[in-house]
Design a protein around this motif. Structure first.
Motif, PDB file in Angstrom:
ATOM      1  N   ILE A  24       0.845  -1.202   0.000  1.00 12.84           N
ATOM      2  CA  ILE A  24       0.000   0.000   0.000  1.00 12.84           C
ATOM      3  C   ILE A  24       0.876   1.247   0.000  1.00 12.84           C
ATOM      4  CG2 ILE A  24      -1.636   1.332   1.384  1.00 12.84           C
ATOM      5  CD1 ILE A  24      -2.875  -1.396   2.191  1.00 12.84           C
ATOM      6  N   LEU A  25       1.961   1.238   0.790  1.00 11.76           N
ATOM      7  CA  LEU A  25       2.888   2.377   0.790  1.00 11.76           C
ATOM      8  C   LEU A  25       3.505   2.578  -0.593  1.00 11.76           C
ATOM      9  CD1 LEU A  25       4.734   1.804   4.194  1.00 11.76           C
ATOM     10  CD2 LEU A  25       3.178   3.679   3.648  1.00 11.76           C
ATOM     11  N   LEU A  26       3.855   1.485  -1.262  1.00 16.06           N
ATOM     12  CA  LEU A  26       4.440   1.586  -2.601  1.00 16.06           C
ATOM     13  C   LEU A  26       3.429   2.083  -3.624  1.00 16.06           C
ATOM     14  CD1 LEU A  26       6.543  -1.713  -2.719  1.00 16.06           C
ATOM     15  CD2 LEU A  26       7.407   0.622  -2.509  1.00 16.06           C
ATOM     16  N   LEU A  27       2.212   1.545  -3.582  1.00 15.94           N
ATOM     17  CA  LEU A  27       1.194   1.921  -4.561  1.00 15.94           C
ATOM     18  C   LEU A  27       0.727   3.360  -4.388  1.00 15.94           C
ATOM     19  CD1 LEU A  27      -0.874  -1.379  -4.649  1.00 15.94           C
ATOM     20  CD2 LEU A  27       0.668  -0.487  -6.411  1.00 15.94           C
ATOM     21  N   HIS A  28       0.758   3.874  -3.167  1.00 19.71           N
ATOM     22  CA  HIS A  28       0.386   5.274  -2.918  1.00 19.71           C
ATOM     23  C   HIS A  28       1.580   6.217  -3.076  1.00 19.71           C
ATOM     24  CE1 HIS A  28      -3.793   4.857  -1.334  1.00 19.71           C
ATOM     25  NE2 HIS A  28      -3.396   3.597  -1.288  1.00 19.71           N
ATOM     26  N   ASP A  29       2.699   5.680  -3.579  1.00 17.75           N
ATOM     27  CA  ASP A  29       3.905   6.459  -3.852  1.00 17.75           C
ATOM     28  C   ASP A  29       4.448   7.147  -2.606  1.00 17.75           C
ATOM     29  OD1 ASP A  29       5.835   7.044  -5.766  1.00 17.75           O
ATOM     30  OD2 ASP A  29       5.017   9.059  -6.101  1.00 17.75           O
ATOM     31  N   LYS A  30       4.345   6.464  -1.447  1.00 19.46           N
ATOM     32  CA  LYS A  30       4.887   6.997  -0.199  1.00 19.46           C
ATOM     33  C   LYS A  30       6.216   6.348   0.163  1.00 19.46           C
ATOM     34  CE  LYS A  30       0.482   8.314   1.694  1.00 19.46           C
ATOM     35  NZ  LYS A  30      -0.335   8.436   2.871  1.00 19.46           N
ATOM     36  N   ALA A  31       6.560   5.261  -0.545  1.00 20.74           N
ATOM     37  CA  ALA A  31       7.796   4.540  -0.253  1.00 20.74           C
ATOM     38  C   ALA A  31       8.409   4.018  -1.541  1.00 20.74           C
ATOM     39  CB  ALA A  31       7.514   3.387   0.708  1.00 20.74           C
ATOM     40  N   VAL A  32       9.685   3.644  -1.428  1.00 20.72           N
ATOM     41  CA  VAL A  32      10.444   3.070  -2.536  1.00 20.72           C
ATOM     42  C   VAL A  32      10.966   1.712  -2.085  1.00 20.72           C
ATOM     43  CG1 VAL A  32      12.485   3.367  -3.994  1.00 20.72           C
ATOM     44  CG2 VAL A  32      11.170   5.355  -3.276  1.00 20.72           C
ATOM     45  N   GLY A  38      11.509 -11.741  -3.551  1.00 22.21           N
ATOM     46  CA  GLY A  38      11.509 -12.843  -4.495  1.00 22.21           C
ATOM     47  C   GLY A  38      10.115 -13.357  -4.814  1.00 22.21           C
ATOM     48  N   LEU A  39       9.113 -12.913  -4.061  1.00 20.62           N
ATOM     49  CA  LEU A  39       7.727 -13.301  -4.315  1.00 20.62           C
ATOM     50  C   LEU A  39       7.073 -12.289  -5.246  1.00 20.62           C
ATOM     51  CD1 LEU A  39       6.645 -14.137  -0.658  1.00 20.62           C
ATOM     52  CD2 LEU A  39       7.275 -15.747  -2.439  1.00 20.62           C
ATOM     53  N   LEU A  40       6.090 -12.737  -5.998  1.00 19.89           N
ATOM     54  CA  LEU A  40       5.318 -11.839  -6.849  1.00 19.89           C
ATOM     55  C   LEU A  40       3.904 -11.739  -6.304  1.00 19.89           C
ATOM     56  CD1 LEU A  40       6.373 -12.816 -10.471  1.00 19.89           C
ATOM     57  CD2 LEU A  40       6.854 -10.692  -9.275  1.00 19.89           C
ATOM     58  N   MET A  41       3.402 -10.520  -6.176  1.00 24.01           N
ATOM     59  CA  MET A  41       2.029 -10.280  -5.757  1.00 24.01           C
ATOM     60  C   MET A  41       1.246  -9.963  -7.026  1.00 24.01           C
ATOM     61  SD  MET A  41       2.541 -10.819  -2.633  1.00 24.01           S
ATOM     62  CE  MET A  41       1.062 -10.382  -1.792  1.00 24.01           C
ATOM     63  N   ARG A  42       0.179 -10.731  -7.267  1.00 24.69           N
ATOM     64  CA  ARG A  42      -0.570 -10.590  -8.512  1.00 24.69           C
ATOM     65  C   ARG A  42      -1.978 -10.086  -8.262  1.00 24.69           C
ATOM     66  NH1 ARG A  42       2.286 -15.572  -9.319  1.00 24.69           N
ATOM     67  NH2 ARG A  42       3.709 -15.368 -11.087  1.00 24.69           N
ATOM     68  N   SER A  43      -2.447  -9.267  -9.194  1.00 24.18           N
ATOM     69  CA  SER A  43      -3.852  -8.873  -9.239  1.00 24.18           C
ATOM     70  C   SER A  43      -4.372  -9.268 -10.627  1.00 24.18           C
ATOM     71  CB  SER A  43      -4.013  -7.368  -8.997  1.00 24.18           C
ATOM     72  OG  SER A  43      -3.572  -6.642 -10.117  1.00 24.18           O
ATOM     73  N   SER A  44      -5.587  -8.879 -10.940  1.00 26.25           N
ATOM     74  CA  SER A  44      -6.136  -9.256 -12.242  1.00 26.25           C
ATOM     75  C   SER A  44      -5.455  -8.542 -13.398  1.00 26.25           C
ATOM     76  CB  SER A  44      -7.637  -8.978 -12.272  1.00 26.25           C
ATOM     77  OG  SER A  44      -7.857  -7.599 -12.069  1.00 26.25           O
ATOM     78  N   SER A  45      -4.859  -7.392 -13.135  1.00 29.16           N
ATOM     79  CA  SER A  45      -4.277  -6.628 -14.231  1.00 29.16           C
ATOM     80  C   SER A  45      -2.767  -6.419 -14.132  1.00 29.16           C
ATOM     81  CB  SER A  45      -4.960  -5.256 -14.303  1.00 29.16           C
ATOM     82  OG  SER A  45      -4.746  -4.563 -13.100  1.00 29.16           O
ATOM     83  N   THR A  46      -2.162  -6.694 -12.985  1.00 29.67           N
ATOM     84  CA  THR A  46      -0.733  -6.413 -12.838  1.00 29.67           C
ATOM     85  C   THR A  46      -0.095  -7.376 -11.846  1.00 29.67           C
ATOM     86  OG1 THR A  46       0.876  -4.664 -12.398  1.00 29.67           O
ATOM     87  CG2 THR A  46      -1.055  -4.710 -11.002  1.00 29.67           C
ATOM     88  N   GLN A  47       1.221  -7.378 -11.844  1.00 33.89           N
ATOM     89  CA  GLN A  47       1.959  -8.114 -10.835  1.00 33.89           C
ATOM     90  C   GLN A  47       3.102  -7.240 -10.350  1.00 33.89           C
ATOM     91  OE1 GLN A  47       3.002 -11.725 -12.815  1.00 33.89           O
ATOM     92  NE2 GLN A  47       4.963 -10.961 -13.505  1.00 33.89           N
ATOM     93  N   ILE A  48       3.341  -7.293  -9.042  1.00 35.30           N
ATOM     94  CA  ILE A  48       4.359  -6.466  -8.403  1.00 35.30           C
ATOM     95  C   ILE A  48       5.254  -7.372  -7.570  1.00 35.30           C
ATOM     96  CG2 ILE A  48       4.759  -4.584  -6.771  1.00 35.30           C
ATOM     97  CD1 ILE A  48       1.948  -3.599  -7.359  1.00 35.30           C
ATOM     98  N   PRO A  49       6.579  -7.185  -7.635  1.00 40.26           N
ATOM     99  CA  PRO A  49       7.452  -7.969  -6.749  1.00 40.26           C
ATOM    100  C   PRO A  49       7.236  -7.524  -5.296  1.00 40.26           C
ATOM    101  CG  PRO A  49       8.742  -6.490  -8.143  1.00 40.26           C
ATOM    102  CD  PRO A  49       7.321  -6.349  -8.559  1.00 40.26           C
TER     103      PRO A  49
END
Length: 176
Positions: A24-32, A38-49
């Protein structure tokens, strides 16, 4: 789910959060993200490490906390998991001045000990046995002790915690 180390904008450790909060911090552009798990988090339209270490973009002021709570986990982390008397693998907690003789349950009087040394010492002073402590017990200091006390450790975090005195291990010595 793995946990994520959160660093302040100045790279000081702030705490440990679940991976969901870090995303959530990454998606709201509050953190880097600084390290990936090494895990991938997937949604219906994207995947984020999935991150392992994130750094906030803005500096957050933290009130100073002078004392670190005395817990078994924090004590073993302070002593590097080694016996304060012989340097063997520590499995128990020992009071340098026994509580039955007026010793306090405080950082300055508690050390990690192996089972054998703790049993031999029993209810006596260290001087009565002619033993010496490998290091003088003292309360830990630094911001990183808040993270280590939680028990969540990831080897990828060590480069970010070492400047704060965490991660140096004591040499391995066999118990006598």
């Amino acid at each position: 789910m793995p946990n994520v180390l959160v660093l302040n904008a100045s790279y000081e450790p702030l705490g440990v959060v679940p991976v969901r909060r870090a995303l959530i911090l990454l998606l709201h552009d509050k953190a880097v993200s600084l390290e990936d798990s090494g895990l991938l988090m997937r949604s219906s339209s994207t995947q984020i490490p999935a991150p392992s270490v994130v750094r906030l973009k803005r500096f957050v002021r933290i009130p100073y906390r002078a004392n670190v709570p005395l817990t078994r986990r924090a004590l073993f982390a302070r002593d590097g998991g080694r016996c304060a008397y012989c340097g063997g693998v520590a499995t128990s907690v020992d009071h340098v001045i026994p509580r039955s003789r007026g010793g306090a349950h405080a950082w300055e009087n508690v050390v990690a000990a192996c089972r054998r040394c703790n049993h031999v010492k029993a209810d006596r002073h260290v001087a009565e046995l002619g033993w010496r402590l490998r290091h003088q017990p003292a309360p830990p200091s630094g911001l990183a002790w808040r993270i280590i006390g939680t028990g969540h450790r990831d080897p990828r975090w060590l480069p970010y915690l070492r400047p704060y005195g965490v991660g140096e291990e004591a040499p391995v010595v066999e118990c006598r």
